[in-house]
Design a protein around this motif. Sequence first.
Motif, mmCIF file in Angstrom:
data_model
loop_
_atom_site.group_PDB
_atom_site.id
_atom_site.type_symbol
_atom_site.label_atom_id
_atom_site.label_comp_id
_atom_site.label_asym_id
_atom_site.label_seq_id
_atom_site.Cartn_x
_atom_site.Cartn_y
_atom_site.Cartn_z
ATOM 1 N N UNK A 141 1.454 0.759 -3.161
ATOM 2 C CA UNK A 141 2.456 -0.199 -3.631
ATOM 3 C C UNK A 141 2.503 -1.444 -2.733
ATOM 4 N N UNK A 142 2.163 -1.269 -1.465
ATOM 5 C CA UNK A 142 2.198 -2.376 -0.504
ATOM 6 C C UNK A 142 0.804 -2.597 0.093
ATOM 7 N N UNK A 143 -0.190 -2.618 -0.746
ATOM 8 C CA UNK A 143 -1.584 -2.667 -0.308
ATOM 9 C C UNK A 143 -1.931 -3.907 0.503
ATOM 10 N N UNK A 144 -1.195 -4.988 0.339
ATOM 11 C CA UNK A 144 -1.505 -6.222 1.063
ATOM 12 C C UNK A 144 -0.826 -6.285 2.429
ATOM 13 N N UNK A 145 -0.102 -5.244 2.799
ATOM 14 C CA UNK A 145 0.618 -5.213 4.068
ATOM 15 C C UNK A 145 -0.148 -4.394 5.103
ATOM 16 N N UNK A 146 0.221 -4.583 6.359
ATOM 17 C CA UNK A 146 -0.380 -3.806 7.443
ATOM 18 C C UNK A 146 0.502 -2.598 7.754
ATOM 19 N N UNK A 147 -0.145 -1.465 7.970
ATOM 20 C CA UNK A 147 0.543 -0.229 8.318
ATOM 21 C C UNK A 147 0.108 0.192 9.708
ATOM 22 N N UNK A 148 1.084 0.477 10.579
ATOM 23 C CA UNK A 148 0.811 0.974 11.921
ATOM 24 C C UNK A 148 1.329 2.401 12.018
ATOM 25 N N UNK A 149 0.511 3.270 12.546
ATOM 26 C CA UNK A 149 0.796 4.695 12.620
ATOM 27 C C UNK A 149 1.137 5.034 14.066
#
Length: 155
Positions: A70-78
């Motif tokens: 749903x937020x494919x254009x955003x960056x995800x930090x784990x």
Amino acid sequence: MGFHIVLYQPEIPYNTGNIARTCAATNTTLHIIRPMGFSTNDRMLKRAGCDYWHSVDVRYYDSLQECMEQYAKHRFFFVETDGAKTYTEISYQDGDFFVFGKETTGIPQSILDEHKENWVNIPMSVEHVRSLNLSNTAAILVYEALRQLQFPGLR
């Protein structure tokens, strides 16, 4: 736009409630990946959130993949204790997501392996503890990201 906290299958209502309070204070969206180890009607959850739930944008998903798509254009930090980068090495951008795992088992290794380049940690002594409290960790990350952007919209 603001920042986003993602809780992957949270288990402890107090932690989720405290994180919701941080989200209300920072205009951060809270994303929760099911299943949860408690009910959203849980008295402890509401108590820890101090009745700020009406001020929090909470979104629910059946999988982390659903949220990420749903937020494919955003960056995800784990965020995990074994992350190769410390959280202060990142230049955060408006709209970034911070993913936190279950209190007992963290983020599954298979997910971490897929996103090694965005796997971060908060330095700490492991002599006495194995990890920091989840709600404390979420607050540290959000406030560092907000600090870098000079606390937009906050006083």
